[in-house]
Design an enzyme around this catalytic site. Structure first.
Site, PDB file in Angstrom:
ATOM      1  N   GLU A  65      31.701  25.565  20.169  1.00  0.00           N
ATOM      2  CA  GLU A  65      30.916  26.524  19.560  1.00  0.00           C
ATOM      3  C   GLU A  65      29.282  26.608  20.052  1.00  0.00           C
ATOM      4  O   GLU A  65      28.681  25.437  20.066  1.00  0.00           O
ATOM      5  CB  GLU A  65      30.944  26.581  18.000  1.00  0.00           C
ATOM      6  N   GLY A  77      26.094  18.011  13.488  1.00  0.00           N
ATOM      7  CA  GLY A  77      26.646  17.098  12.444  1.00  0.00           C
ATOM      8  C   GLY A  77      28.160  16.982  12.625  1.00  0.00           C
ATOM      9  O   GLY A  77      28.711  16.040  12.358  1.00  0.00           O
ATOM     10  N   ALA A  78      28.768  18.110  12.912  1.00  0.00           N
ATOM     11  CA  ALA A  78      30.290  18.260  12.918  1.00  0.00           C
ATOM     12  C   ALA A  78      30.688  19.657  13.433  1.00  0.00           C
ATOM     13  O   ALA A  78      29.765  20.463  13.272  1.00  0.00           O
ATOM     14  CB  ALA A  78      30.832  17.795  11.390  1.00  0.00           C
ATOM     15  N   MET A  79      31.914  19.933  13.553  1.00  0.00           N
ATOM     16  CA  MET A  79      32.480  20.899  14.197  1.00  0.00           C
ATOM     17  C   MET A  79      33.899  21.209  13.732  1.00  0.00           C
ATOM     18  O   MET A  79      34.612  20.497  13.824  1.00  0.00           O
ATOM     19  CB  MET A  79      32.589  20.911  15.576  1.00  0.00           C
ATOM     20  N   ASN A 117      36.602  22.794  14.385  1.00  0.00           N
ATOM     21  CA  ASN A 117      37.763  23.125  15.100  1.00  0.00           C
ATOM     22  C   ASN A 117      38.933  23.191  14.286  1.00  0.00           C
ATOM     23  O   ASN A 117      39.272  22.221  13.463  1.00  0.00           O
ATOM     24  CB  ASN A 117      37.850  22.171  16.361  1.00  0.00           C
ATOM     25  N   HIS A 154      32.007  21.030   3.692  1.00  0.00           N
ATOM     26  CA  HIS A 154      31.657  22.227   4.519  1.00  0.00           C
ATOM     27  C   HIS A 154      32.631  22.681   5.816  1.00  0.00           C
ATOM     28  O   HIS A 154      33.055  23.726   5.883  1.00  0.00           O
ATOM     29  CB  HIS A 154      30.293  21.889   5.334  1.00  0.00           C
ATOM     30  N   GLU A 155      32.995  21.605   6.525  1.00  0.00           N
ATOM     31  CA  GLU A 155      33.889  21.641   7.614  1.00  0.00           C
ATOM     32  C   GLU A 155      35.256  22.294   7.247  1.00  0.00           C
ATOM     33  O   GLU A 155      36.025  23.074   7.784  1.00  0.00           O
ATOM     34  CB  GLU A 155      33.921  20.732   8.453  1.00  0.00           C
ATOM     35  N   HIS A 188      35.432  26.171   6.446  1.00  0.00           N
ATOM     36  CA  HIS A 188      35.521  26.888   7.688  1.00  0.00           C
ATOM     37  C   HIS A 188      37.007  27.017   8.214  1.00  0.00           C
ATOM     38  O   HIS A 188      37.269  28.120   8.664  1.00  0.00           O
ATOM     39  CB  HIS A 188      34.817  26.254   8.788  1.00  0.00           C
ATOM     40  N   GLU A 193      28.331  30.336   8.334  1.00  0.00           N
ATOM     41  CA  GLU A 193      27.514  29.143   7.862  1.00  0.00           C
ATOM     42  C   GLU A 193      26.850  29.057   6.593  1.00  0.00           C
ATOM     43  O   GLU A 193      26.940  28.242   5.924  1.00  0.00           O
ATOM     44  CB  GLU A 193      26.360  28.833   9.146  1.00  0.00           C
TER      45      GLU A 193
END
Length: 887
Positions: A150, A286-288, A290, A322-323, A326, A345
């Site tokens: 991303e 911070g993080a993603m 996927n 948060h992740e 998503h 976001e």
């Protein structure tokens, strides 16, 4: 970006960026249905070989795809039931990150297989398919191969249609050394020896659901893991560096509580068979999120019960929340284009707090939201160089630029306001219908408004577009009149600007949900209205003259408030006697601080207000106060009387410091630990003698391993001894850094190194920031720490960034870390000519993804300078006479 620097260097640039070719999205006449992808990374030479077989539906003799830093070796097309046709040419448009494959004749309409063989490089830029460095237990340096796609970097790993709306399924195979862990979005379906090499295995993963390219992920490296199953049957694993599996337990617990919470909240089950959370050594964000394989910085995932501080636990809980949000909101339903990124976001940045509040009610996390996100967004959004939540973006560098506090923090704040306006039940009903209607598809902001409008019967689209389509927010001006037993309020709105109220002709207005409470029940709204025009009058019945009135209880509405002086007077006792709720004590102080910066009231008024917080027990209220005093202290470091503001800080914080003491007491919780660290750090930095002496004593025992400092005291102690330390102190700190096994401890030290005061030592810290000892993503916080801690540090850091610009820019290749670096380095200046200097530096050294950040910094410098000119003398007088004996 070579082209850009060439143009500006030749002097044709008059302060604006050279115009790019207009950005064009990919043609829609070819569309992928499934990607069969096989990748074979070389962890020694840092290259990878790839094979792609994409099932596509097409109607043209040209196929245009995204592709960057990849060499295509062969490409062919096999129409269904016909012969293979080789491509006759590959035309790379590097500037647009596209490749056009040409075929000899028009390809017949219908489905077929596009086959491509290609090679790429495992880069060290923390984007695309990249290498991440780690050290084995034996001290050997090795590399893992990991991904970060991303927003627009899947095209660096394989040629693809790299746009969020072009969804397909993925069958991924990785050919990897047999002693390494290989992970992807789905679970492994089979593993077999690789025919060409006994040391390799071929790992095949299950077919993914229909998904966007930016959510594809793979990781090849050495990891341990802990695993569990959530109550709704999902297999959850947390992968850690080898030997640190224990440090994954906290995140594992949070994830296992969070998945059922979201399933229940959205009334939609998690759609994949498993989810992995993995700590990556070199990681820019911070993080993603996927899908099914969420990647994190080590500090956002790993917790060691003995060596992690309370704020790290809280941070890990928030990032995991948060992740995982998503996985539904973003992955199952994806934004149609990056213009709607804020929805992804902003939503995840709001619901992470809901989730942490569910898992850890003792964190009082919603009050912290106001200090961490809400006030941050208000500050940025008051600038002329802010932007609306929804931005039309095209070129990848424009997309990078919108990952900022407006998308995240203002996005989260307006969703919080919306949730409050609709009510939880209707909000959930609308969310559920949105997820069901658009699952495995794409949606835009308007689609969500429609669903919420149908669920609530309220004019959601009309209200919300005033908050997402125009930048800024209003200041609500309030006046009152008592008529027998009724209180009559006059409310008006105008745009709030950091430079003062907007007095232009064409003043924008908002649809503002306003709630009002009284001292009778400070937690409960007595009246709710929607302010749709520029002003209105409301009557509160049965409110006697002895009651106070508070607008925006809970500090939920995204606006600032200016009370008449009589209304403000009546609210102040509510701060001293704590009858106002904590979040409103915080909001009142923050509004006034912001009005003083905008020149609408004198800063002296705010200092007087701050003195009323002497009985304050709440961590978050202190934290916001501390933050604003930090801003003021930084501003006054440009004057001759900086010592007086430090004395003010010592006087304000000493009583609470005395009350808390150094050691935790039985029965204390999370927030007490955070407050103690905050207060001791503030006192130590401001040179409070008893705090400094005790910090030195405890530091010495810590270093000599006589009495190890509890994790929550380390930051304040390190900061204090460095601020008042010498070369020997710095050397000791650097030694602790080298010995630290945990990334959290290394970061903790890196963030405070800048506190050292001697010029030669400041230089030493800056050089250290670019050394091998500091991970590339953490260099930014070391330099930022230097810039933020003193006037000398600010000058030195800015010079250092200019002197090392090539290296820094290459290192971050225009990602968001470059924006953060610029902001941390120059935001604190307070002389007009510095704004000119910053502007001209970036005209000759363009950083397209940080263009807006540069404008915002220049604006902040000018605002600081104006504030200083306006109020410095009054502040000085006040600080002097505060100490004068009464005559």
């Amino acid at each position: 970006s070579h082209l850009l620097s060439a143009i500006s260097a030749s002097g044709q640039n008059t302060g604006t960026m050279p115009e790019r070719r207009p950005f064009v999205r990919l043609p829609t006449d070819v569309c992928p249905v499934n990607y069969g992808l096989c990748l074979k990374p070389d962890l020694i030479d840092f290259t990878f070989d790839g094979k792609l077989e994409a099932q596509v539906i097409q109607a043209t003799n040209q196929i245009v795809m995204n592709c960057a830093d990849i060499d295509i070796i062969t490409a062919s097309f096999v129409p269904k039931g016909a012969d293979e046709i080789n491509a006759t040419g590959f035309n790379y448009q590097n500037e647009d990150e596209k490749v056009t494959l040409s075929f000899p004749s028009s390809l017949q309409k219908g489905s077929g297989t596009l086959k491509i063989e290609f090679v790429g490089e495992l880069n060290d830029k923390m984007k695309g398919f990249y290498r991440s460095k780690y050290t084995t237990a034996a001290g050997e340096t090795r590399y893992a191969a990991v991904t970060q796609f991303e927003a627009t970097d899947a095209r660096r790993a394989f040629p693809c249609w790299d746009e969020p709306a072009i969804k397909a399924t993925f069958d991924i195979t990785l050919i990897v050394p047999k002693d390494r862990v290989a992970l992807s979005n789905m679970d492994v379906v089979h593993q077999k020896p690789y025919p060409g090499d006994v040391n390799l295995v071929e790992v095949k993963f299950g077919t993914t659901p229909i998904m966007s390219t930016y959510l594809v992920a793979f990781v090849i490296g050495e990891y341990d893991f802990v695993e569990s199953q959530s109550s709704d049957g999902i297999k959850v694993r947390v992968y850690t560096p080898v030997g640190k599996a224990e440090q994954g337990k906290f995140a594992l617990e949070v994830a296992c509580k969070t998945l059922p919470f979201y399933k229940d909240y959205f009334s939609v089950p998690y759609p994949l068979p498993k989810i992995d959370l993995i700590a990556i050594a070199d990681f820019a964000a911070g993080a993603m999120e996927n899908w099914g394989l969420v990647t994190y910085r080590e500090t956002a995932l790993l917790i060691d019960p003995k060596n992690s501080c309370s704020s790290s636990r809280q941070w890990v809980a928030l990032v995991v929340g948060h992740e995982l949000a998503h996985q539904w909101f973003g992955n199952l339903v994806t934004m149609e284009w990056w213009t709607h990124l804020w929805l992804n976001e902003g939503f995840a940045s709001w619901i992470e707090y809901l989730c942490v509040d569910h898992c850890f009610p003792e964190y009082d996390i919603w009050t912290q939201f106001v200090s961490a996100d809400y006030t941050r967004a208000l500050d940025l959004d008051a600038l002329d160089s802010s932007h609306p939540i929804e931005v039309n973006v095209g070129h990848p560098s424009e997309v990078d630029e919108i990952f900022d506090a407006i998308s995240y923090s203002k996005g989260a704040s307006v969703i919080r306001m919306l949730h409050n306006y609709i009510g939880d039940e209707d909000f959930r009903k609308g969310m559920n219908s949105y997820l069901l209607k658009f699952q495995h598809k794409n949606a835009s902001t308007e689609d969500l408004w429609d669903c919420l409008e149908q669920a609530s019967g309220k004019p959601i689209a009309a209200v919300m577009s005033s908050w997402t389509k125009q930048m800024g927010f209003p200041i609500i001006v309030v006046d009152q009149e008592q008529v027998s037993d009724d209180r009559i309020l006059k409310l008006s709105q105008k745009k709030f600007c950091a430079s003062g109220p907007h007095n232009g002709e064409d003043c924008p207005s908002w649809m503002v949900p306003i709630s009002i409470c009284t001292s009778e029940d400070p937690k409960c709204s007595k009246l709710r209205i929607l302010l749709e025009k520029s002003e209105t009058t409301v009557t509160l019945n049965g409110v006697g003259p002895d009651q106070w009135i508070k607008i925006n209880p809970g500090t939920v509405g995204f606006y600032r408030i200016q009370y008449s002086s009589s209304m403000l007077e009546s609210l102040l006792p509510g701060i001293r006697d704590l009858s106002l709720q904590p979040v409103d004590r915080l909001g009142l102080q923050n509004d006034l601080f912001s009005l003083s910066r905008a020149g609408m009231i004198s800063t002296v008024e705010v200092l007087k207000l701050m003195e009323a917080f002497v009985n304050e027990p709440n961590y978050t209220v202190w934290s916001d106060l501390s933050c604003n005093l930090g801003v003021l202290s930084s501003l006054l470091s440009h004057t001759e009387f900086h010592d007086e503001i430090l004395e003010f800080i010592r006087d304000l914080f000493a009583p609470i410091g005395l009350k808390l003491g150094w050691d935790s007491k039985p029965g204390e919780g999370h927030l007490d630990a955070l407050l103690r660290g905050l207060v001791l750090g503030k006192l130590g930095k401001a040179g409070h003698k008893p705090t400094l002496e005790e910090a030195r004593r405890r530091f010495k025992e810590h270093v000599e391993a006589k009495q190890v400092l509890p994790a929550d005291l380390r930051s304040p102690v390190y900061l204090t001894v460095l601020k008042h330390g010498d070369g020997a102190t710095l050397d000791t700190m650097l030694k602790l850094h080298k010995q630290a096994d945990m990334q959290e401890e290394k970061n903790r030290i890196e963030r405070v190194l800048g506190a050292i005061s001697a010029p030669d030592l400041i230089q030493k810290v800056l050089n250290f920031a670019l050394s091998e000892e500091v991970r590339p993503q953490d260099t930014v916080s070391v330099i930022g720490g230097v810039a933020g801690s003193s006037k000398q540090g600010r000058k030195a850091a800015w010079k250092f960034v200019r002197d090392n610009w090539e290296e820094l820019y290459n290192r971050y290749q225009g990602g968001f870390l470059i924006s953060r670096l610029i902001k941390l380095t120059v935001d604190g200046f307070a002389i007009d000519k510095m704004a000119t200097e910053v502007k001209s530096f970036f005209e000759s050294h363009p950083a397209p993804a940080a263009e807006r950040t540069v404008q915002q910094c220049c604006e902040n410098i000018l605002l600081n300078a104006a504030w200083l000119k306006r109020d410095a003398d009054d502040i000085h007088q006040y600080l002097l006479q505060r100490k004068a004996p009464p005559v």
